[in-house]
Design a protein around this motif. Structure first.
Motif, short mmCIF file in Angstrom:
data_model
loop_
_atom_site.label_atom_id
_atom_site.label_comp_id
_atom_site.label_asym_id
_atom_site.label_seq_id
_atom_site.Cartn_x
_atom_site.Cartn_y
_atom_site.Cartn_z
N VAL A 57 68.92 46.53 7.19
CA VAL A 57 67.90 46.60 8.24
C VAL A 57 68.26 45.54 9.28
O VAL A 57 68.65 44.43 8.93
N GLU A 58 68.14 45.90 10.53
CA GLU A 58 68.50 44.92 11.57
C GLU A 58 67.50 43.77 11.57
O GLU A 58 66.29 43.98 11.48
N CYS A 59 68.02 42.55 11.67
CA CYS A 59 67.15 41.38 11.67
C CYS A 59 67.35 40.61 12.98
O CYS A 59 68.44 40.07 13.23
N VAL A 60 66.33 40.58 13.79
CA VAL A 60 66.39 39.84 15.05
C VAL A 60 65.70 38.50 14.83
O VAL A 60 64.55 38.45 14.39
N PRO A 61 66.42 37.41 15.11
CA PRO A 61 65.82 36.11 14.81
C PRO A 61 64.65 35.78 15.74
O PRO A 61 64.62 36.23 16.88
N ARG A 62 63.72 35.04 15.20
CA ARG A 62 62.65 34.47 16.00
C ARG A 62 62.39 33.07 15.43
O ARG A 62 62.73 32.80 14.28
N ALA A 63 61.81 32.21 16.26
CA ALA A 63 61.56 30.86 15.78
C ALA A 63 60.53 30.90 14.67
O ALA A 63 59.51 31.57 14.79
N GLY A 64 60.82 30.21 13.57
CA GLY A 64 59.84 30.20 12.49
C GLY A 64 60.39 29.61 11.21
O GLY A 64 61.54 29.17 11.14
N THR A 65 59.53 29.60 10.19
CA THR A 65 59.88 29.07 8.88
C THR A 65 59.74 30.18 7.86
O THR A 65 58.80 30.97 7.92
N GLY A 66 60.69 30.24 6.93
CA GLY A 66 60.62 31.28 5.90
C GLY A 66 60.95 30.71 4.53
O GLY A 66 61.66 29.71 4.40
N HIS A 67 60.39 31.37 3.51
CA HIS A 67 60.60 30.94 2.12
C HIS A 67 61.24 32.07 1.35
O HIS A 67 60.90 33.24 1.55
N VAL A 88 60.99 41.13 8.57
CA VAL A 88 61.64 42.39 8.19
C VAL A 88 61.42 42.63 6.71
O VAL A 88 61.50 41.71 5.90
N GLU A 89 61.08 43.85 6.36
CA GLU A 89 61.00 44.21 4.95
C GLU A 89 62.07 45.25 4.67
O GLU A 89 62.13 46.26 5.37
N VAL A 90 62.90 44.99 3.70
CA VAL A 90 63.91 46.00 3.39
C VAL A 90 63.25 47.07 2.51
O VAL A 90 62.28 46.80 1.80
N GLY A 91 63.78 48.28 2.58
CA GLY A 91 63.18 49.39 1.85
C GLY A 91 63.41 49.30 0.35
O GLY A 91 64.20 48.48 -0.15
N ALA A 92 62.72 50.20 -0.38
CA ALA A 92 62.76 50.17 -1.84
C ALA A 92 64.18 50.40 -2.38
O ALA A 92 64.58 49.77 -3.36
N ARG A 93 64.95 51.25 -1.72
CA ARG A 93 66.29 51.53 -2.24
C ARG A 93 67.20 50.31 -2.14
O ARG A 93 67.98 50.04 -3.06
N LEU A 94 67.10 49.62 -1.02
CA LEU A 94 67.91 48.40 -0.89
C LEU A 94 67.45 47.34 -1.88
O LEU A 94 68.26 46.60 -2.45
#
Lengths: 445, 256
Positions: free
Chosen positions: A346-356, A96-102
């Motif tokens: 922004v809605e965030c639906v989880p998926r299996a993975g790794t994030g930094h 998910v990428e949040v928009g510029a205003r957020l």
């Protein structure tokens, strides 16, 4: 020379020990032990008897949405840094990428934390060292106007965090994907008069900080900071860069940084693989991204003749003041341009993975990595705070400082060593314990 | 400044946020210093005056053998002892270890757990010594801190609320999120003091001020279930910053 030392409690004719007890005016508790033998520094230890709070362990099994609130509790002084890094790591996993205003609103919240934290450090924690006073209380007696300015600046930072984040310590309004409620334009505009005042107060702070006497001391640092494209790095970044050519995507951070558990500290020591100690924080950001500062901040730095790269860590107080100008300037810019985002998150639906997730805490780069499963459960977490990264470099500074200033009277040398630690605005509070500042000097024939 | 009551601020296992609340009293800090002498407050000053102390503020929980000894010494030297914050009053977030194997947790974070000296549990100050006042919250409210200090200085009882966050929502006129939007909220069982902050940001209370007196947690958990919130989420909601407070711990355990 060692025989000029005026230690109070010689344990033998050739041994001098001075203890100051507890390292004051840092967040958390730590100790320092320096052993000098025949004029040579034999051992330097920044000891951290931090009672382990085991955050990375109990994050396991929690929901990915809980990471911002849980990790904020690592540090009461820079919770936004933790919340931001955790939030962005989770959003990366959810793609998910949040928009510029957020994103602008996040940067605004972060400016509040920089203002509050830098004003606290510059005036309340660090300045007493330069003035030879035990605390801000004594500064207030002779220079009440300076302390009034400090407290008012700090208060503006806190108010900014209150409006955007709900409160200054452990804000409640940050969530994965954005915020719970975004502020209205009038709510933010109400801050403008104080922010305008603060910008001017920050300029005065630069002049005031530049007037303080600093010891002659230069170090050849490897500076490490985030790269956020054409913006001075605060709330985020895509790459990590160093002054000696390191230039990596954020996701590769842990491939290049080695965390080591040493016996004298409950905080893990971080070094760059095959390169050694490095420095994060204001000096690094300023050296690597100084060209991206606003005209206002650059002018303030130029007015006091601050070089483009500052290698004297005692002058970090001036660089922090320049960053105060930047934070006030950025806050004003963002408030003036503010348009309320159409949706708070922004809605965030989880998926299996790794994030930094990375951001620039007031005291330097902070890195989070999470692995979650398809239901959003956290499987493991790694957090590398700035002070863990600076710790080996602090020890190197202490060794070089003691070598250079061995002739100083013992108490003065001890104070200067403490000041050298406070140059880093260390945040040992996720950590902590009894700080013993000990300098042993042994004379051998 | 001879003659002023002596204040000491002590840190145990914590994040520093609650003692920072004292420095965040920007408008009141300098006037307060005319009423009280800071005798020991390492986050703010190198000055260290010997005890006994008239007032000790204690932040943090007890998680190491050294801390268990030190809190006794602090009590011995303190006329009035005030535990400040969720860590000091309940064991805090680090009490999440209490239901797990600490050695295993330590192995997750540290390569050499044998270097560590830590206790099996994180416990509140009141588990070790007598506490005169408790200020709840993660973090505490500046207003409650100042009121408590002034109360001690003037010899009255601190004005700490006994009511729930719900009461603060009603006073602010904030519509009930659980009733109007079906959002899970711990407000009915959580002690007031934050000013019903989260509901005013369209967020359900997450209990950072800890349980109010005699909270009906079972009824609230039942309502959460009716709203469709799964049992594991109910369990986690009661198991955060004040999850070691008996009322929240017991409710949490009932849901897994």
């Amino acid at each position: 020379m060692a025989d000029q030392v005026t230690g109070e409690h010689p344990t033998s004719p050739r041994t001098r020990t001075v203890e100051t007890g507890y390292l004051a005016r840092v967040e958390g508790e730590g100790g320092m032990h320096i052993r000098v033998v025949d004029g040579a520094v034999e051992q330097v230890r920044l000891t951290i008897f931090e009672p382990p709070r085991l955050f990375e362990a109990f994050l396991r099994g929690r929901s990915f949405t809980e990471a911002p609130d849980l990790t904020a509790r690592i540090c009461g002084i820079c919770p936004v840094a933790y919340q931001s890094a955790a939030t962005m790591a989770m959003e990366a996993i959810c793609r998910v990428e949040v928009g510029a205003r957020l994103r602008e609103l996040r940067r605004l919240l972060y400016c509040g934390e920089w203002i509050a934290s830098h004003a606290l450090h510059v005036y309340l924690l660090h300045a007493p060292d330069f003035l030879g006073l035990p605390s801000v209380v004594e500064i207030a007696r002779d220079h009440p106007e300076v302390v009034d300015r400090a407290l008012r600046m700090k208060k503006i930072g806190n108010e900014l965090m209150q409006v955007v984040g709900g409160r200054a310590i452990h804000p409640v309004n940050v969530r994965v994907g954005g915020f719970f409620r975004t502020p209205t334009r009038p709510e933010l505009e109400a801050l403008l008069p104080e922010l305008e005042w603060g910008l001017d107060a920050a300029r005065q702070t630069v002049r005031w900080a530049a007037s303080l006497d600093v010891p002659r001391f230069e170090q050849d640092y490897e500076f490490v900071a985030l790269d956020d494209g054409d913006r001075y790095p605060i709330d985020r970044g895509d790459r990590v860069r160093s002054s000696r050519g390191l230039d990596i995507p954020v996701a590769e951070f842990s491939d290049h940084v080695v965390e080591e558990h040493v016996e004298h500290a409950n905080a893990l020591h971080a070094t760059l693989r095959e390169r050694g100690p490095y420095l994060v924080g204001p000096l690094a950001r300023y050296a690597l991204a100084g060209d991206l500062l606003s005209e206002a901040a650059r002018a303030a730095a130029e007015e006091v003749g601050l070089p483009r790269t500052v290698r004297n860590p005692f002058r970090s107080i001036v660089v922090r003041a320049v960053e105060l100008v930047e934070a006030f300037h950025e806050a004003l810019r963002i408030v003036h341009a503010y348009e309320r985002p159409s949706s708070p998150a922004v809605e965030c639906v989880p998926r299996a993975g790794t994030g930094h997730g990375v951001s620039e805490a007031p005291r330097g780069l902070i890195y989070h990595r999470y692995r979650i499963d398809g239901t959003g459960r956290i499987l493991d977490a790694t957090i590398v705070p700035p002070t863990a990264q600076n710790q080996p470099q602090i020890e190197r500074d202490l060794a070089d400082l003691v070598t250079a200033y061995l002739d100083l009277p013992h108490d003065e040398l001890t104070l200067r060593c403490e000041q050298a630690i406070r140059n880093y605005d260390p945040c040992i509070s996720c950590a902590t314990h009894t700080l013993d500042v000990t300098v042993d000097r042994v004379e051998r024939d | 400044m001879a003659g002023l009551p002596k204040l000491a601020v002590w840190k145990f296992s914590s994040c520093d946020g609650c003692q920072l609340s004292l420095l965040h009293c920007e408008d009141e800090l300098l006037p307060l210093l005319g009423r009280i002498e800071i005798a020991y407050f390492p986050e703010a000053t190198r000055t260290e005056l010997d005890g006994p102390y008239d007032v000790s503020l204690v932040e943090g929980s007890v998680t190491t053998p050294e801390e268990a000894e030190r809190i006794e010494a602090v009590r011995d030297r303190s006329e009035v002892l005030v535990a400040i914050g969720a860590c000091a009053t309940t064991g805090g977030i680090q009490a999440l270890r209490n239901s797990a194997d600490v050695d295993e947790l330590a192995r997750v974070v540290y390569a050499h757990p044998e270097y560590l000296d830590t206790l099996e549990t994180s416990s509140p100050i009141s588990a070790h010594v007598e506490v005169d006042h408790e200020i709840q919250g993660c973090p505490i409210s500046r207003g409650q801190l100042l009121d408590t200090l002034l109360a001690i200085l003037t010899g009255r009882r601190p004005n700490l609320p006994q009511s729930s966050v719900c009461m603060e929502c009603k006073m602010l006129g904030t519509p009930c999120l659980m009733v109007t939007s079906g959002i899970g909220c711990l407000g009915p069982v959580t002690q007031a003091g934050c000013g019903a902050l989260c509901p005013s940001y369209d967020r359900g209370c997450f209990g950072c001020y800890g349980p109010k007196e005699l909270p009906n947690t079972a009824a609230l958990a039942g309502r959460w279930s009716e709203l469709g919130i799964p049992a594991d989420a109910v369990a986690r909601a009661f198991r955060t910053f004040t999850g070691n407070a008996p009322a929240f711990r017991e409710e949490s355990d009932r849901h897994g």
